[in-house]
Enzyme design. Structure first.
Site, PDB file in Angstrom:
ATOM      1  CD  GLU A  22     -48.006  40.549  -4.352  1.00  0.00           C
ATOM      2  OE1 GLU A  22     -46.854  40.121  -4.577  1.00  0.00           O
ATOM      3  OE2 GLU A  22     -49.008  39.857  -4.488  1.00  0.00           O
TER       4      GLU A  22
ATOM      5  CD  GLU B 194     -53.063  32.801 -12.976  1.00  0.00           C
ATOM      6  OE1 GLU B 194     -53.436  33.771 -12.290  1.00  0.00           O
ATOM      7  OE2 GLU B 194     -53.624  32.477 -14.022  1.00  0.00           O
TER       8      GLU B 194
ATOM      9  CE  LYS C 255     -39.753  24.891  -6.709  1.00  0.00           C
ATOM     10  NZ  LYS C 255     -39.947  25.053  -5.277  1.00  0.00           N
TER      11      LYS C 255
ATOM     12  CB  CYS D 102     -52.296  36.699  -5.721  1.00  0.00           C
ATOM     13  SG  CYS D 102     -53.694  35.583  -5.883  1.00  0.00           S
TER      14      CYS D 102
HETATM   15  P1  NAD Z   1     -42.117  33.137  -5.050  1.00  0.00           P
HETATM   16  O1  NAD Z   1     -42.138  33.777  -6.385  1.00  0.00           O
HETATM   17  O2  NAD Z   1     -41.050  33.515  -4.106  1.00  0.00           O
HETATM   18  O3  NAD Z   1     -42.039  31.538  -5.194  1.00  0.00           O
HETATM   19  C1  NAD Z   1     -42.990  30.821  -5.945  1.00  0.00           C
HETATM   20  C2  NAD Z   1     -42.389  29.497  -6.371  1.00  0.00           C
HETATM   21  O4  NAD Z   1     -41.298  29.768  -7.250  1.00  0.00           O
HETATM   22  C3  NAD Z   1     -41.819  28.654  -5.241  1.00  0.00           C
HETATM   23  O5  NAD Z   1     -42.095  27.295  -5.476  1.00  0.00           O
HETATM   24  C4  NAD Z   1     -40.319  28.914  -5.342  1.00  0.00           C
HETATM   25  O6  NAD Z   1     -39.530  27.847  -4.844  1.00  0.00           O
HETATM   26  C5  NAD Z   1     -40.148  29.048  -6.836  1.00  0.00           C
HETATM   27  N1  NAD Z   1     -38.962  29.796  -7.270  1.00  0.00           N
HETATM   28  C6  NAD Z   1     -38.248  30.705  -6.574  1.00  0.00           C
HETATM   29  N2  NAD Z   1     -37.212  31.161  -7.336  1.00  0.00           N
HETATM   30  C7  NAD Z   1     -37.294  30.533  -8.533  1.00  0.00           C
HETATM   31  C8  NAD Z   1     -36.551  30.591  -9.738  1.00  0.00           C
HETATM   32  N3  NAD Z   1     -35.479  31.392  -9.857  1.00  0.00           N
HETATM   33  N4  NAD Z   1     -36.929  29.813 -10.773  1.00  0.00           N
HETATM   34  C9  NAD Z   1     -38.018  29.022 -10.692  1.00  0.00           C
HETATM   35  N5  NAD Z   1     -38.767  28.917  -9.561  1.00  0.00           N
HETATM   36  C10 NAD Z   1     -38.420  29.668  -8.497  1.00  0.00           C
HETATM   37  O7  NAD Z   1     -43.568  33.402  -4.424  1.00  0.00           O
HETATM   38  P2  NAD Z   1     -44.119  32.986  -2.997  1.00  0.00           P
HETATM   39  O8  NAD Z   1     -43.476  33.850  -1.973  1.00  0.00           O
HETATM   40  O9  NAD Z   1     -44.071  31.520  -2.827  1.00  0.00           O
HETATM   41  O10 NAD Z   1     -45.667  33.378  -3.167  1.00  0.00           O
HETATM   42  C11 NAD Z   1     -46.131  34.667  -3.051  1.00  0.00           C
HETATM   43  C12 NAD Z   1     -46.299  35.337  -4.397  1.00  0.00           C
HETATM   44  O11 NAD Z   1     -47.144  34.560  -5.235  1.00  0.00           O
HETATM   45  C13 NAD Z   1     -46.975  36.685  -4.298  1.00  0.00           C
HETATM   46  O12 NAD Z   1     -46.365  37.595  -5.164  1.00  0.00           O
HETATM   47  C14 NAD Z   1     -48.415  36.392  -4.738  1.00  0.00           C
HETATM   48  O13 NAD Z   1     -49.110  37.519  -5.222  1.00  0.00           O
HETATM   49  C15 NAD Z   1     -48.174  35.372  -5.790  1.00  0.00           C
HETATM   50  N6  NAD Z   1     -49.382  34.582  -6.007  1.00  0.00           N
HETATM   51  C16 NAD Z   1     -50.101  34.776  -7.158  1.00  0.00           C
HETATM   52  C17 NAD Z   1     -51.289  34.070  -7.354  1.00  0.00           C
HETATM   53  C18 NAD Z   1     -52.120  34.256  -8.592  1.00  0.00           C
HETATM   54  O14 NAD Z   1     -52.948  33.394  -8.869  1.00  0.00           O
HETATM   55  N7  NAD Z   1     -51.947  35.317  -9.353  1.00  0.00           N
HETATM   56  C19 NAD Z   1     -51.721  33.157  -6.390  1.00  0.00           C
HETATM   57  C20 NAD Z   1     -50.951  32.997  -5.235  1.00  0.00           C
HETATM   58  C21 NAD Z   1     -49.778  33.701  -5.060  1.00  0.00           C
END
Ligand code: NAD
Length: 506
Positions: free
Chosen positions: A394, A262, A187, A296
């Site tokens: 962040e 991650e 997803k 990230c």
């Molecule tokens: P997010 O956590 O808001 O969403 C990530 C994914 O999780 C999306 O697909 C979202 O629909 C889904 N999601 C949201 N609520 C959920 C739930 N309750 N249960 C299951 N899935 C759920 O993050 P974002 O805003 O899309 O991305 C930014 C974040 O991702 C930042 O914190 C960034 O640091 C992190 N990130 C980490 C890495 C890494 O490799 N460490 C890489 C890229 C981004």
């Protein structure tokens, strides 16, 4: 600073389909939703909106494909060949996939092209790793025993990805799980689903067996939550925020599925007075403004040696005011748009709060008004202290917080004063300082006199609240396997647990 004129290709809104059990089609509810380009305010895509029923169907297809289908049972050579074919298809469609990511995320086109190149490399690397999965045979179990320690695929893997690097993050997970022999439900973020759904068409073209890969788009709290808690899912591989990662880990506890996370980072770059300050300044600006800071790995904290602080700040401001930002479709652009209004508000709030707490802005601090799209000026905030929210959270925007140090141990203490541990870096001409920092900085990746260089061969992941597990590298496929011990006995079994001739009731 003015934005370059906004131009968007005259192309129709793209309509995408989900992929479940080998069929490209609509969501069970037949509902669809749209996405506007955050840089242009124009509708760019229209997608099936999956809900819990689609998640259940996708998991059931992946379950059957794993329990009965050909993918886990074919030879490593065949799986490797299929991954290489998909890599070629991605390469052949890279320009279109890059454009989809640009229009949905607002990232610069040259950067998106480089990301697609990196993604193709990850698929090719995973194809080679598919043939390198090996077990072991311990010597010395005795004359009558042979023990095999096998690596077997973990089963059905659910993957949840974020919006900031849609195709790269998918490529850090999916080909490695497939190389291991797993089947997958993925997803993507509802903000940037297009390139993932386009991949579904490429997988169909490659004749990937039905159910091996299932791609659905829905909201996190419905579809994401369902995948995380589903009893028929054996592992969840999540990339996103630490807050949602925590909720995914809680949901996964129901059937104790394996969890790989991650998550976020608050990554420091330490700049010592003895460093090549020109190169360091360029890397600091790159580190924090890349992907408009929505990364990230964003090096959102600078820890600079007090004796060169003033001159280094001057250099940073010069660069921050020169870096081209604006229309992501302009090949010269280095900083594109902010993903949505909520993120713009969050960035503004952190900056305003830091100023009220005593931080001194050196440049930037404002959103660009008056045109379409969401853009925030590259911002440098000096006199930040470790207790300020801007130094701890962040921000996920083009905002650098700078702090000063006297002596390497102070620099390392400031760098480690965070609950994250994704990456960290040091700029120095002194070998001892470099070795010391590489040893004492608590992060999954340490960069010395460089920043954000990455290779398929190098594992990536975080310590502390930046995550669990590693992607990429030789171990990446192993993350999607588990060990099975098989013991063979040969010859007659002479030893008996129940003694011969013993009678309990004489
Ligand atoms: P997010 O956590 O808001 O969403 C990530 C994914 O999780 C999306 O697909 C979202 O629909 C889904 N999601 C949201 N609520 C959920 C739930 N309750 N249960 C299951 N899935 C759920 O993050 P974002 O805003 O899309 O991305 C930014 C974040 O991702 C930042 O914190 C960034 O640091 C992190 N990130 C980490 C890495 C890494 O490799 N460490 C890489 C890229 C981004």
């Amino acid at each position: 600073m003015t934005l370059s004129p906004i131009e968007i290709e005259k192309r129709p809104v793209q309509a995408y389909r989900q992929l479940v059990d080998g069929r490209l089609g609509e969501a069970a509810s037949a509902e669809r939703f749209g996405r506007q380009s955050p840089a242009h305010d124009m509708q760019v895509g229209c997608y099936p909106l999956a809900d819990v029923a689609d998640a259940d169907m996708a998991v059931s297809a992946a379950r059957v494909a794993f329990d009965e289908g050909p993918w886990p049972r074919m030879s490593a050579a065949e799986r490797s060949g299929m991954l290489a074919t998909v890599a070629d298809l991605i390469a052949a469609n890279a320009e279109e996939l890059a454009l989809i990511d640009v229009l949905e995320s607002g990232k610069p086109i040259t950067q998106a092209r480089a990301e697609l190149e990196g993604a193709v490399d990850l698929w090719r690397y995973a194809a080679t790793r598919a043939r390198a999965i090996e077990g072991t045979v311990p010597a010395g179990l005795g004359q009558h025993m042979l023990g095999l320690i096998e690596r077997v695929p973990i089963g059905v893997v659910a993957m949840i990805t974020p919006w900031n690097f849609p195709f790269v993050i998918l490529s850090q997970k999916l080909p490695f799980a497939l190389a291991a022999g797993c089947t997958v439900v993925l997803k993507p973020s509802e903000l940037t689903p297009g390139s993932t759904l386009r991949l579904g068409e490429l997988l169909t073209e490659a004749e990937m067996p039905p159910g091996t890969v299932n791609l659905i788009v829905g909201h996190g709290q419905t579809v994401g939550q369902r995948l995380a808690e589903h009893d028929d899912v054996d592992m969840i591989s999540f990339t996103g925020s630490t807050q949602v990662g925590r909720s995914v880990a809680r949901a996964a506890a129901g059937n104790l599925k394996k969890v790989s996370l991650e998550l976020g980072g608050k990554n420091p770059q330490i700049v010592c007075a003895d460093a090549d300050l020109d190169a360091a300044a360029d890397a600091v600006v790159f580190g924090v403004f890349f992907n408009a800071g929505q990364c990230c790995n964003s090096s959102s904290r600078l820890i600079v040696e007090a004796s060169v602080e003033e001159q280094f700040h001057k250099r940073l401001v010069e660069l921050a005011e020169r870096v081209p930002f604006g229309d992501p479709l302009d090949p010269a652009t280095k900083i594109g748009a902010i993903i949505n209004d909520a993120q713009m508000d969050k960035i503004e709030t952190y900056v305003a709060q830091a100023i009220s707490q005593g931080a001194s802005p050196l440049c930037g601090t404002r959103r660009i008004d008056g045109g379409p799209g969401r853009f925030f000026e590259p911002t440098v905030m000096a006199n930040v202290t470790s207790d300020m929210d801007i130094a701890r959270d962040e921000v996920f925007g083009p905002v650098l917080s700078t702090m000063r140090f006297d002596g390497l141990s102070e620099a390392i203490a400031i760098a480690n004063d965070t609950h994250y541990g994704l990456s960290a870096g040091i700029w120095t001409g002194n070998y001892d300082r470099a070795v010391c920092a590489a040893r004492d900085l608590r992060a999954g990746t340490i960069w010395v006199n460089c920043w954000m260089d990455g290779f398929a061969e190098m594992p990536f992941g975080g310590m502390r609240q930046s995550g669990l597990g590693r992607e990429q590298g030789a171990q990446a496929v192993e993350e999607f396997t588990e060990l099975k011990s098989v013991l063979f006995h040969r010859g007659e079994r002479s030893d008996r647990w129940v003694p011969n001739g013993h009678n309990r009731n004489p």
